[in-house]
Scaffold this active site. Sequence first.
Site, PDB file in Angstrom:
ATOM      1  N   ARG A 268      14.582  73.642  56.667  1.00 44.14           N
ATOM      2  CA  ARG A 268      15.644  72.703  56.284  1.00 44.14           C
ATOM      3  C   ARG A 268      15.263  72.038  54.954  1.00 44.14           C
ATOM      4  NH1 ARG A 268      15.341  72.946  61.740  1.00 44.14           N
ATOM      5  NH2 ARG A 268      17.142  72.466  63.035  1.00 44.14           N
TER       6      ARG A 268
ATOM      7  N   HIS B  76      14.553  67.050  56.504  1.00 46.48           N
ATOM      8  CA  HIS B  76      14.319  67.023  57.960  1.00 46.48           C
ATOM      9  C   HIS B  76      13.682  68.331  58.453  1.00 46.48           C
ATOM     10  CE1 HIS B  76      16.774  63.345  58.716  1.00 46.48           C
ATOM     11  NE2 HIS B  76      17.421  63.756  57.637  1.00 46.48           N
TER      12      HIS B  76
ATOM     13  N   ASN C 141      20.027  58.636  62.162  1.00 47.31           N
ATOM     14  CA  ASN C 141      18.655  58.303  61.763  1.00 47.31           C
ATOM     15  C   ASN C 141      18.162  57.102  62.563  1.00 47.31           C
ATOM     16  OD1 ASN C 141      18.289  60.274  59.785  1.00 47.31           O
ATOM     17  ND2 ASN C 141      18.990  58.955  58.121  1.00 47.31           N
TER      18      ASN C 141
HETATM   19 FE1  HDD Z   1      21.665  64.847  56.538  1.00 47.66          FE
HETATM   20  C1  HDD Z   1      19.901  67.340  58.006  1.00 47.66           C
HETATM   21  C2  HDD Z   1      20.808  62.725  59.098  1.00 47.66           C
HETATM   22  C3  HDD Z   1      23.197  62.239  54.892  1.00 47.66           C
HETATM   23  C4  HDD Z   1      22.820  67.005  54.225  1.00 47.66           C
HETATM   24  N1  HDD Z   1      20.558  64.985  58.214  1.00 47.66           N
HETATM   25  C5  HDD Z   1      19.915  66.119  58.663  1.00 47.66           C
HETATM   26  C6  HDD Z   1      19.260  65.850  59.897  1.00 47.66           C
HETATM   27  C7  HDD Z   1      19.514  64.550  60.205  1.00 47.66           C
HETATM   28  C8  HDD Z   1      20.334  64.011  59.155  1.00 47.66           C
HETATM   29  C9  HDD Z   1      19.021  63.794  61.427  1.00 47.66           C
HETATM   30  C10 HDD Z   1      18.422  66.852  60.687  1.00 47.66           C
HETATM   31  C11 HDD Z   1      19.225  67.555  61.719  1.00 47.66           C
HETATM   32  C12 HDD Z   1      18.336  68.489  62.501  1.00 47.66           C
HETATM   33  O1  HDD Z   1      17.453  67.978  63.210  1.00 47.66           O
HETATM   34  O2  HDD Z   1      18.520  69.694  62.368  1.00 47.66           O
HETATM   35  N2  HDD Z   1      21.886  62.869  56.887  1.00 47.66           N
HETATM   36  C13 HDD Z   1      21.543  62.209  58.041  1.00 47.66           C
HETATM   37  C14 HDD Z   1      22.066  60.869  57.995  1.00 47.66           C
HETATM   38  C15 HDD Z   1      22.727  60.731  56.811  1.00 47.66           C
HETATM   39  C16 HDD Z   1      22.626  61.991  56.120  1.00 47.66           C
HETATM   40  C17 HDD Z   1      21.903  59.836  59.099  1.00 47.66           C
HETATM   41  C18 HDD Z   1      23.473  59.558  56.242  1.00 47.66           C
HETATM   42  C19 HDD Z   1      23.978  58.617  56.951  1.00 47.66           C
HETATM   43  N3  HDD Z   1      22.778  64.651  54.849  1.00 47.66           N
HETATM   44  C20 HDD Z   1      23.354  63.502  54.372  1.00 47.66           C
HETATM   45  C21 HDD Z   1      24.184  63.814  53.218  1.00 47.66           C
HETATM   46  C22 HDD Z   1      24.096  65.173  53.033  1.00 47.66           C
HETATM   47  C23 HDD Z   1      23.199  65.670  54.063  1.00 47.66           C
HETATM   48  C24 HDD Z   1      24.999  62.814  52.429  1.00 47.66           C
HETATM   49  C25 HDD Z   1      24.732  66.067  51.996  1.00 47.66           C
HETATM   50  C26 HDD Z   1      25.781  65.779  51.327  1.00 47.66           C
HETATM   51  N4  HDD Z   1      21.325  66.799  56.120  1.00 47.66           N
HETATM   52  C27 HDD Z   1      21.941  67.490  55.131  1.00 47.66           C
HETATM   53  C28 HDD Z   1      21.605  68.959  55.134  1.00 47.66           C
HETATM   54  C29 HDD Z   1      20.727  69.088  56.415  1.00 47.66           C
HETATM   55  C30 HDD Z   1      20.602  67.652  56.883  1.00 47.66           C
HETATM   56  C31 HDD Z   1      21.039  69.488  53.876  1.00 47.66           C
HETATM   57  C32 HDD Z   1      19.391  69.828  56.279  1.00 47.66           C
HETATM   58  C33 HDD Z   1      19.329  70.765  57.433  1.00 47.66           C
HETATM   59  C34 HDD Z   1      20.610  70.657  58.091  1.00 47.66           C
HETATM   60  O3  HDD Z   1      21.411  69.791  57.414  1.00 47.66           O
HETATM   61  O4  HDD Z   1      20.965  71.233  59.094  1.00 47.66           O
HETATM   62  O5  HDD Z   1      22.762  69.719  55.218  1.00 47.66           O
END
Ligand code: HDD
Length: 690
Positions: free
Chosen positions: A70, A73, A145
């Site tokens: 990822r 995370h 989170n």
């Molecule tokens: Fe995110 C993973 C939480 C904003 C793009 N995010 C990811 C995971 C968590 C969060 C817990 C891990 C999930 C897992 O265990 O597989 N993210 C948050 C929270 C946010 C947040 C609480 C704001 C309130 N995230 C956020 C934004 C973006 C992303 C604004 C993109 C525009 N997040 C991602 C991602 C991930 C990710 C790159 C990496 C792996 C996945 O999604 O599955 O798409």
Amino acid sequence: MTKISTSVGDGGETHQRAEGDARVLTTNHGMPIGDNQNSLKSGARGPTLLEDFVLREKIFHFDHERIPERIVHARGSGAHGVFEATDDISDLSKAAVFRKGETTEVFVRFSTVAGGAGSVDTPRDVRGFAVKFYTTEGNWDLVGNNIPVFFIQDAIKFPDLVHAVKMEADRAYPQAGSAHDTFWDWASLMPESTHMLMWAMSDRTLPRSLRMMEGFGVHTFRLVNAEGKVSFVKFHWKPRLGLQSTIWDEALKLQAADNDYHRRDLWEAIDTGAFPQWDLGIQVFDQAFAEAQPYDVLDATKLIPEDDVPVRIIGTLTLNRNPDNFFAETEQVAFLPTNIVPGIDFSNDPLLQGRLFSYLDTQNSRLGTTNFHQIPINAPRCPFGNFQRDGKMQTQVPKGRANYEPNSLADHGEDGGPRESAERGFATANALTGPDEQGDKLRVRAELFADHYSQARLFYHSQTKAEQAHIASSFVFELSKVGVLDQVPPRMVANLRNVDEDLAKRVADGLGIEVPDAAAPARAPVKMGASDALSIHKNMKDTLEGRVVGILFTDGSDGGAIDAIVAAIEAEKGKAVLVAPKVGGAVLADGSKRKADGQLAGMPSQIFDAVAIIVSEDGCRSLLKEAAAIQFVMDAFGHLKAIGANDAARPLLEKAGVEPDKGVTMLDKRFVAAAKRRYYDREPGLRTLA
Ligand code: HDD
């Protein structure tokens, strides 16, 4: 030669079995393998042959075992469990998952954010708290989170945030840490991150255990009831064990003592039946409330104080089963904020709106196929089907000709496939977010988003004195690691002046720089008072449940005293771990041998919540020449933990610099009571805090 027979498994599938029920190793195509030790060669000392399809298949598969980690995370730990709805909220939401008494299977993945998959468990970092509910109406993923706010207000800033915090582009360090130039360069230029930085610099980013931290959905979401009535909602997870964090020095030393500190703690808790639990709470409010606040409820850098909207508990999450396979489950699980169910809906929070695109997209790159929803950990537990077809790794075998809609195949007696249902299906709730939705196309943010400091101030003023000192010291530590960008620390302190003058002064003093002029706020902050819910110290529980007490003993120790303390700890649901200079144990005063759970040099006191020292006079004398023993006691004291010791242990305590206070006791009931908490009052006498 092994004799092979054929048998039928529980699921009706056919297995090749060898004598004694040992299954026979086969190739991926089912051919039994006769030799898994030697490749096929031309002569005993000759070259390996291309013909060796068994070798080639094995190495080929091995070569492709890893998938992209990822982007954030990457390091995570997962667990299965169940969610039970405990309160009737049908007036607010029609979602089946909230029906009182309904139980729903869940999979939860906790994570750190910045580090790679192989990084440590205890860096200063936000923790992910992602829950997949396999509801009867499809999967609902609450991807949150352990902090209720975020660094940025708009998803367009996410790649910049992540690039800045992860290891620097040219040198590829530091791993799993925000204490470096690029992060603070970016953060000091982004005043909207100030509130989140207060949380990140607090002990919230140093949880003692994944079981002792809160979780938050962060964004404002919407609930929709059967009549279509819409309410705003924020989701909270409240840990049954209360909140508990480590301190920075302890977290650093944990990285040396046990890289898997949190992962191991979660696994062992579930494995031993001490199932971790959280209550799910909601803060519900309406448009009138939203409009009356000095902040915008669509702004993810803002929270809603619990004093203004109390958290109503509506269910309980229990994690009760460890994954069978880390890769298949914890690694391949794919969370999607777009996974919602009828009765829950998004809001126009611009951070959430961006997330709705990002997660679906990333799964294709990570899991390599648009069919990732068919992987068992991701597949809904309720029936699902549509006319999406084919693609890489298609594992379903749809029958018949119905792969389009509408169709009239049923008129001809053929299966026409599933149909949409206006009654049962998801319908986007009517906008409740005001007339802006009809406005012009603009790259702007709503007016109140410009207030970057009021809630940072609210957070800081809600902390105890010890917590405030930790925040100030963390800023000093992190900014001290800014190498060449001299403009960054003053710029950050200039922002902090808008949060609290004293905090800014402490950070400047700690860095040895002049207090700069305050940054001009984009919008004047408003006064918001304080809220006890934001403090860890005000939400800790005096308990031994989930806590571990290390008991150091030596040759000549009193076995009865060891037994008594172990029994007293276990009676309070704590865990006792015996530590001796040698793992084989020690010969006690009565001549019997007592085995240890671990060797002193491999079990430093940072892995315990409190320590007991039960030594003989001779044993103590030998420990006085043992750095690991002195460090054991010194760190327990320095990490503000209770220390119970027998008389013979006094010289060791003295050599380790232990000074008497409420946390230092004899080995009786007082120790068990003392071990339930930490001694933050001790800290100013031990280290310079900013
Ligand atoms: Fe995110 C993973 C939480 C904003 C793009 N995010 C990811 C995971 C968590 C969060 C817990 C891990 C999930 C897992 O265990 O597989 N993210 C948050 C929270 C946010 C947040 C609480 C704001 C309130 N995230 C956020 C934004 C973006 C992303 C604004 C993109 C525009 N997040 C991602 C991602 C991930 C990710 C790159 C990496 C792996 C996945 O999604 O599955 O798409």
